[in-house]
Design a protein around this motif. Structure first.
Motif, short mmCIF file in Angstrom:
data_model
loop_
_atom_site.label_atom_id
_atom_site.label_comp_id
_atom_site.label_asym_id
_atom_site.label_seq_id
_atom_site.Cartn_x
_atom_site.Cartn_y
_atom_site.Cartn_z
N GLU A 177 0.83 -1.20 0.00
CA GLU A 177 0.00 0.00 0.00
C GLU A 177 0.87 1.26 0.00
O GLU A 177 0.57 2.23 -0.70
CB GLU A 177 -0.95 0.00 1.20
CG GLU A 177 -1.81 1.24 1.32
CD GLU A 177 -2.81 1.45 0.19
OE1 GLU A 177 -3.29 2.59 0.04
OE2 GLU A 177 -3.12 0.49 -0.55
N SER A 178 1.95 1.24 0.79
CA SER A 178 2.85 2.40 0.82
C SER A 178 3.42 2.66 -0.57
O SER A 178 3.40 3.80 -1.06
CB SER A 178 4.00 2.14 1.80
OG SER A 178 3.55 2.08 3.11
N LEU A 179 3.95 1.63 -1.21
CA LEU A 179 4.53 1.79 -2.55
C LEU A 179 3.48 2.21 -3.58
O LEU A 179 3.76 3.02 -4.47
CB LEU A 179 5.24 0.51 -2.99
CG LEU A 179 6.59 0.28 -2.33
CD1 LEU A 179 7.11 -1.12 -2.66
CD2 LEU A 179 7.60 1.33 -2.73
N SER A 180 2.27 1.69 -3.45
CA SER A 180 1.20 2.06 -4.37
C SER A 180 0.89 3.54 -4.26
O SER A 180 0.78 4.25 -5.27
CB SER A 180 -0.06 1.24 -4.06
OG SER A 180 -1.14 1.68 -4.84
N ARG A 181 0.77 4.05 -3.04
CA ARG A 181 0.49 5.48 -2.84
C ARG A 181 1.65 6.34 -3.33
O ARG A 181 1.44 7.35 -3.99
CB ARG A 181 0.21 5.77 -1.38
CG ARG A 181 -1.15 5.29 -0.93
CD ARG A 181 -1.37 5.63 0.53
NE ARG A 181 -2.65 5.14 0.96
CZ ARG A 181 -3.53 5.87 1.63
NH1 ARG A 181 -3.25 7.12 1.94
NH2 ARG A 181 -4.67 5.36 1.99
N LEU A 182 2.86 5.94 -3.00
CA LEU A 182 4.03 6.72 -3.40
C LEU A 182 4.17 6.76 -4.92
O LEU A 182 4.56 7.78 -5.49
CB LEU A 182 5.29 6.16 -2.75
CG LEU A 182 5.40 6.34 -1.24
CD1 LEU A 182 6.58 5.55 -0.70
CD2 LEU A 182 5.51 7.81 -0.87
#
Length: 170
Positions: A55-60
């Protein structure tokens, strides 16, 4: 607000996990109060959830620019900035020693004050939009850094070191 005041139509997505300590809750409360004070409710979102790596990488990866505007820290290295770099998006950092090990892969802001950070962000937005040579060169360096720091590459390096130590011990 300083970047918006320069005429840039920017949005800020703050991704800052809230830790189970009073200081963390207080800082997040201060951030919300400042957002309201500056009238930025429609332009700033705050996520304080602990997110999965995916989720972190997706948002970033959806950001035009990822900024690590640290002003002071006692840490010697930043794990968070590595997620920014891993996302494949341009990353900007303040000129602190915590970012020295990733310097080739990131854009360095001119200072740590709000005015310096805003100035650096505005300049980077223009450079990214114009796809100027500095941005293209940093993109190549960031790609190289990502390739050199892939888990598969690092794990092979560590395996080879451990094997060499094992063989040396015998």
């Amino acid at each position: 607000s300083l970047v918006r005041d320069k005429g840039y139509r920017v949005r800020l997505e703050m991704i800052n996990a809230e830790y189970p300590i009073p200081e963390s809750k207080d800082m997040i409360g201060q951030a919300h109060a400042r957002i309201r004070q500056l009238g930025l409710q429609g332009f700033v979102s705050v996520c304080t959830d602990f997110l999965s790596d995916q989720e972190s990488l997706s948002r970033l990866s959806k950001a035009d620019l990822i900024v690590f505007p640290y002003q002071e820290t006692g840490e010697s290295a930043s794990g968070a900035v590595r997620y920014g770099i891993a996302s494949g998006r341009p990353v900007a950092v303040t000129p602190l020693t915590i970012f020295d090990d990733v310097k080739p892969a990131v854009h360095q802001l001119p200072g740590c004050s709000p005015a310096d950070i805003a100035k650096g962000i505005a300049e980077l937005i223009k450079s990214i939009t114009d796809r100027d040579e500095r941005v293209l060169q940093k993109e190549k360096l960031a790609n190289r850094w990502r390739e050199q720091h892939r888990y598969s590459r690092i794990s092979l390096r560590l395996y080879n070191m451990l094997t060499a130590l094992k063989n040396y011990a015998y």
